[in-house]
Design a protein around this motif. Sequence first.
Motif, mmCIF file in Angstrom:
data_model
loop_
_atom_site.group_PDB
_atom_site.id
_atom_site.type_symbol
_atom_site.label_atom_id
_atom_site.label_comp_id
_atom_site.label_asym_id
_atom_site.label_seq_id
_atom_site.Cartn_x
_atom_site.Cartn_y
_atom_site.Cartn_z
ATOM 1 N N PHE A 1 0.831 -1.204 0.000
ATOM 2 C CA PHE A 1 0.000 0.000 0.000
ATOM 3 C C PHE A 1 0.869 1.260 0.000
ATOM 4 O O PHE A 1 0.503 2.268 -0.611
ATOM 5 C CB PHE A 1 -0.950 -0.014 1.205
ATOM 6 C CG PHE A 1 -2.221 -0.764 0.951
ATOM 7 C CD1 PHE A 1 -3.342 -0.101 0.488
ATOM 8 C CD2 PHE A 1 -2.295 -2.140 1.130
ATOM 9 C CE1 PHE A 1 -4.527 -0.780 0.234
ATOM 10 C CE2 PHE A 1 -3.470 -2.842 0.876
ATOM 11 C CZ PHE A 1 -4.591 -2.162 0.425
ATOM 12 N N GLU A 2 2.020 1.192 0.668
ATOM 13 C CA GLU A 2 2.921 2.339 0.676
ATOM 14 C C GLU A 2 3.477 2.610 -0.716
ATOM 15 O O GLU A 2 3.541 3.766 -1.158
ATOM 16 C CB GLU A 2 4.063 2.095 1.664
ATOM 17 C CG GLU A 2 4.979 3.291 1.875
ATOM 18 C CD GLU A 2 6.000 3.050 2.966
ATOM 19 O OE1 GLU A 2 6.196 3.939 3.805
ATOM 20 O OE2 GLU A 2 6.602 1.946 2.981
ATOM 21 N N VAL A 3 3.873 1.545 -1.412
ATOM 22 C CA VAL A 3 4.377 1.705 -2.781
ATOM 23 C C VAL A 3 3.298 2.292 -3.683
ATOM 24 O O VAL A 3 3.568 3.185 -4.504
ATOM 25 C CB VAL A 3 4.890 0.352 -3.329
ATOM 26 C CG1 VAL A 3 5.174 0.455 -4.825
ATOM 27 C CG2 VAL A 3 6.136 -0.098 -2.589
ATOM 28 N N MET A 4 2.065 1.819 -3.526
ATOM 29 C CA MET A 4 0.974 2.378 -4.329
ATOM 30 C C MET A 4 0.766 3.847 -4.005
ATOM 31 O O MET A 4 0.512 4.668 -4.920
ATOM 32 C CB MET A 4 -0.314 1.591 -4.107
ATOM 33 C CG MET A 4 -1.490 2.110 -4.924
ATOM 34 S SD MET A 4 -1.238 2.007 -6.715
ATOM 35 C CE MET A 4 -1.920 0.371 -7.040
ATOM 36 N N ALA B 1 3.201 10.347 -7.263
ATOM 37 C CA ALA B 1 4.027 10.737 -8.414
ATOM 38 C C ALA B 1 3.193 10.977 -9.668
ATOM 39 O O ALA B 1 3.720 11.396 -10.698
ATOM 40 C CB ALA B 1 5.083 9.660 -8.683
ATOM 41 N N ASN B 2 1.894 10.663 -9.598
ATOM 42 C CA ASN B 2 0.959 10.969 -10.687
ATOM 43 C C ASN B 2 1.239 10.169 -11.952
ATOM 44 O O ASN B 2 1.239 10.705 -13.070
ATOM 45 C CB ASN B 2 0.966 12.472 -11.003
ATOM 46 C CG ASN B 2 -0.268 12.906 -11.773
ATOM 47 O OD1 ASN B 2 -1.344 12.320 -11.626
ATOM 48 N ND2 ASN B 2 -0.119 13.931 -12.603
ATOM 49 N N PHE B 3 1.460 8.861 -11.808
ATOM 50 C CA PHE B 3 1.541 7.988 -12.970
ATOM 51 C C PHE B 3 0.172 7.913 -13.635
ATOM 52 O O PHE B 3 -0.862 7.904 -12.966
ATOM 53 C CB PHE B 3 2.009 6.591 -12.568
ATOM 54 C CG PHE B 3 3.504 6.465 -12.452
ATOM 55 C CD1 PHE B 3 4.242 5.913 -13.474
ATOM 56 C CD2 PHE B 3 4.165 6.910 -11.310
ATOM 57 C CE1 PHE B 3 5.618 5.798 -13.381
ATOM 58 C CE2 PHE B 3 5.538 6.806 -11.199
ATOM 59 C CZ PHE B 3 6.273 6.249 -12.246
ATOM 60 N N THR B 4 0.173 7.839 -14.951
ATOM 61 C CA THR B 4 -1.077 7.817 -15.711
ATOM 62 C C THR B 4 -1.862 6.537 -15.489
ATOM 63 O O THR B 4 -3.089 6.543 -15.438
ATOM 64 C CB THR B 4 -0.789 7.978 -17.219
ATOM 65 O OG1 THR B 4 -0.045 9.177 -17.426
ATOM 66 C CG2 THR B 4 -2.069 8.033 -18.022
ATOM 67 N N ILE C 1 -8.490 -4.605 -4.814
ATOM 68 C CA ILE C 1 -9.478 -3.601 -5.212
ATOM 69 C C ILE C 1 -9.289 -2.326 -4.385
ATOM 70 O O ILE C 1 -9.393 -1.207 -4.896
ATOM 71 C CB ILE C 1 -10.907 -4.158 -5.062
ATOM 72 C CG1 ILE C 1 -11.144 -5.285 -6.087
ATOM 73 C CG2 ILE C 1 -11.942 -3.054 -5.240
ATOM 74 C CD1 ILE C 1 -12.427 -6.054 -5.881
ATOM 75 N N ALA C 2 -8.967 -2.491 -3.092
ATOM 76 C CA ALA C 2 -8.734 -1.337 -2.219
ATOM 77 C C ALA C 2 -7.507 -0.543 -2.663
ATOM 78 O O ALA C 2 -7.449 0.680 -2.477
ATOM 79 C CB ALA C 2 -8.569 -1.793 -0.773
ATOM 80 N N LEU C 3 -6.534 -1.218 -3.287
ATOM 81 C CA LEU C 3 -5.363 -0.518 -3.828
ATOM 82 C C LEU C 3 -5.755 0.413 -4.970
ATOM 83 O O LEU C 3 -5.066 1.387 -5.252
ATOM 84 C CB LEU C 3 -4.328 -1.521 -4.352
ATOM 85 C CG LEU C 3 -3.307 -2.102 -3.390
ATOM 86 C CD1 LEU C 3 -2.418 -3.107 -4.130
ATOM 87 C CD2 LEU C 3 -2.447 -1.025 -2.754
ATOM 88 N N ASP C 4 -6.829 0.060 -5.657
ATOM 89 C CA ASP C 4 -7.384 0.882 -6.735
ATOM 90 C C ASP C 4 -6.452 1.014 -7.941
ATOM 91 O O ASP C 4 -6.238 2.116 -8.456
ATOM 92 C CB ASP C 4 -7.734 2.275 -6.202
ATOM 93 C CG ASP C 4 -8.636 3.047 -7.150
ATOM 94 O OD1 ASP C 4 -9.462 2.423 -7.827
ATOM 95 O OD2 ASP C 4 -8.494 4.285 -7.217
ATOM 96 N N PRO C 5 -5.903 -0.100 -8.469
ATOM 97 C CA PRO C 5 -5.109 -0.011 -9.706
ATOM 98 C C PRO C 5 -6.023 0.176 -10.909
ATOM 99 O O PRO C 5 -7.225 -0.101 -10.852
ATOM 100 C CB PRO C 5 -4.404 -1.371 -9.760
ATOM 101 C CG PRO C 5 -5.354 -2.299 -9.067
ATOM 102 C CD PRO C 5 -5.996 -1.482 -7.969
ATOM 103 N N ASP C 6 -5.429 0.639 -12.005
ATOM 104 C CA ASP C 6 -6.196 0.822 -13.235
ATOM 105 C C ASP C 6 -6.419 -0.498 -13.965
ATOM 106 O O ASP C 6 -7.443 -0.681 -14.622
ATOM 107 C CB ASP C 6 -5.464 1.800 -14.161
ATOM 108 C CG ASP C 6 -5.275 3.158 -13.503
ATOM 109 O OD1 ASP C 6 -6.246 3.919 -13.455
ATOM 110 O OD2 ASP C 6 -4.167 3.441 -13.015
ATOM 111 N N ARG C 7 -5.447 -1.381 -13.852
ATOM 112 C CA ARG C 7 -5.538 -2.684 -14.510
ATOM 113 C C ARG C 7 -5.119 -3.766 -13.525
ATOM 114 O O ARG C 7 -4.238 -3.560 -12.693
ATOM 115 C CB ARG C 7 -4.626 -2.763 -15.741
ATOM 116 C CG ARG C 7 -4.872 -1.691 -16.786
ATOM 117 C CD ARG C 7 -3.854 -1.805 -17.922
ATOM 118 N NE ARG C 7 -3.956 -0.699 -18.865
ATOM 119 C CZ ARG C 7 -3.142 -0.522 -19.901
ATOM 120 N NH1 ARG C 7 -2.159 -1.385 -20.118
ATOM 121 N NH2 ARG C 7 -3.299 0.511 -20.707
#
Length: 460
Positions: free
Chosen positions: A197-200, A206-209, A235-241
């Motif tokens: 979670f810290e890495v996310m 850093a605003n990665f797209t 899902i809680a991490l909320d990645p785009d893919r």
Amino acid sequence: MVFLLPGVKFDLDLIKKYDTRAPRYTSYPPATELSEIFTAKDFATAICNSNQRQTPLSLYFHIPFCQSACYFCGCNTVISNNKNIANPYLQHLAQEIKNTTELIDTNRKVLQVHWGGGTPNYLELHQVEFLWNKINRYFSIDSQAEVSIEINPRYVNREYIKFLRDIGFNRISFGIQDFNPQVQAAVNRVQPEKMLFEVMDWIKEANFTSVNVDLIYGLPYQNLHTFRETVVKTIALDPDRIVVFNFAYVPWVKPVQKMISEDSLPTAQEKLDILKMTIEELTHNEYLFIGMDHFAKTNNELAIAQSHGTLKRNFQGYTTHAETELFGFGSTSISMLEDAYAQNHKGLKDYYQSVLAGIIPTSKGIKLTQDDIIRRDVIMSIMSHFQLDKSDIERKYHINFDGYFFQELEELKPLADDGLVNLLTNKIQITDIGRLLVRNIAVNFDTHTRTRDTKFSRAI
């Protein structure tokens, strides 16, 4: 396309019936068909033809090094804690770029760049900058290009993530596999939940797209309950893919997997239950089932490309730029041009020798026939869009689809009877349950590998 689960029956007997081994079809013909008959000279000719087409480019750079071995891994890696081994590799990689770009028309725009591994963040920051500068020196990277990198979350800090974003990367991917500590210990990939979670948080700061994470089902000690917890936390991490891979246990091919006891692996029924649950949880939480093992948010580029009919598969998986030709650099990398594929030497010694001799480090490849190209379009449409419009193929290649593929259509009829595919007058449509076995539907159009399945993983 939404993967609708209500009313879809996960019939274990049906899954077992069709769950034979088949290629993942990141290319057609598959990489197993690459041959040493195809030489560096053949690849140079293919590059010349590619220049005439003036298609935009996609670039892949392979960093093979890892600090420790993950027991589930099927990649070609070099395990070492001695970071100095990366220095000669980067020097040879830079030389390969220089050698190869003497043949490539570098006025062609680069629309995609990807660093994979191994572990690209094995590199120190100054090494990342060195390679980045070499790439920009020899290629014209479009200002709107997708620039992505894979990382191991155990070996980054906030500064590293920020540096990647500042230098030009806009997309990032990292492997979770499973949040459960027992599973992590069993595969030698211990990474605490707090750290992930810290890495996310650093990545979002850093605003990665776009952010992609990987999960794997079928690992030791997994069960429906524990993997549900992993999915909920993901899902809680909320990645785009989210990519949910099926673990292929092949210790006779990948000796590192001998560290995993076969007795600790979940049963076929447990794996099926895990897969069903995962699809339900993700699709009920605004992730679309893109295909194979990929899920993406509705506003993500993969979902948009699929809705527009421009989604494509290549050696990097699903991609949004169907018009590009892929050039791979580094050991084991594969280039994928319109009519030819070529793979670099896997061993560092052979790779270094070719580069130093000024030779493109091609170890094997294949020149595609017109039949290969036609079948590739058919297979990739099935894999990427779960349907095929026959008239599209007929117009493009001036053939009669039903006549050209008479045998294949006959062989699909039993699959239609079992509810995996709908054979319509003008279309082939994959059903919801058929999507789980899409590789085993596509293989019917494969004249290279369909009769020999021992080299490939199972779909489920």
